[in-house]
Design a protein around this motif. Sequence first.
Motif, PDB file in Angstrom:
ATOM      1  N   THR A 155       0.838  -1.190   0.000  1.00  0.00           N
ATOM      2  CA  THR A 155       0.000   0.000   0.000  1.00  0.00           C
ATOM      3  C   THR A 155       0.878   1.245   0.000  1.00  0.00           C
ATOM      4  O   THR A 155       1.949   1.270   0.602  1.00  0.00           O
ATOM      5  N   LYS A 156       0.409   2.253  -0.682  1.00  0.00           N
ATOM      6  CA  LYS A 156       1.132   3.516  -0.732  1.00  0.00           C
ATOM      7  C   LYS A 156       0.797   4.331   0.512  1.00  0.00           C
ATOM      8  O   LYS A 156      -0.314   4.267   1.018  1.00  0.00           O
ATOM      9  N   LYS A 193      -0.563   7.352   2.585  1.00  0.00           N
ATOM     10  CA  LYS A 193      -1.706   8.215   2.289  1.00  0.00           C
ATOM     11  C   LYS A 193      -1.390   9.645   2.698  1.00  0.00           C
ATOM     12  O   LYS A 193      -1.019   9.898   3.832  1.00  0.00           O
ATOM     13  N   LYS A 237       0.325  11.275  -7.063  1.00  0.00           N
ATOM     14  CA  LYS A 237      -0.365   9.975  -7.020  1.00  0.00           C
ATOM     15  C   LYS A 237       0.472   8.840  -7.605  1.00  0.00           C
ATOM     16  O   LYS A 237       0.165   7.677  -7.385  1.00  0.00           O
ATOM     17  N   ASP A 289      -0.897   7.523  -2.108  1.00  0.00           N
ATOM     18  CA  ASP A 289      -2.356   7.536  -2.175  1.00  0.00           C
ATOM     19  C   ASP A 289      -2.770   8.940  -1.745  1.00  0.00           C
ATOM     20  O   ASP A 289      -2.534   9.335  -0.605  1.00  0.00           O
TER      21      ASP A 289
END
Length: 134
Positions: A7-8, A10, A29, A33
């Motif tokens: 996951t990136k 946020k 982006k 995220d």
Amino acid sequence: MLDGTKTKPKILIVEDDYDNQKFLEIFLKKYYDVVTCESEQSFYKCLNDYSFDLIIMDISLKGNKNGLELTKEIKNNPQYKNLPIVCLTAHAFPKDKENAIEAGVDVFLSKPVENFVLINTINDFLKKKFVNNF
């Protein structure tokens, strides 16, 4: 990605200028995220709806509160006090920087900022955050 998962991180971009908001969103982006907002009302909704790793905060915003007021509120809230805030603003006078630091921003960048400077600044804070969480 910095924490070893897929996951990136946020990031919340708080920016009232539509063109700046869209540029930052499109540019960042690729790496993160990204969620954007333009006012205190949308800011609080985003803050309640998501868990962010970092905030990019402009000083001038739509609504009754500016970015420095929102920063003070975040830094005075035990739940968010350690959330890194990068002030990215066109307010470039020394007094603006002083006011931003007093409000609690972690770093002050004035527009225009080189893309690599912004990315390196974000990554430096994210690395610190993820290292401190282990």
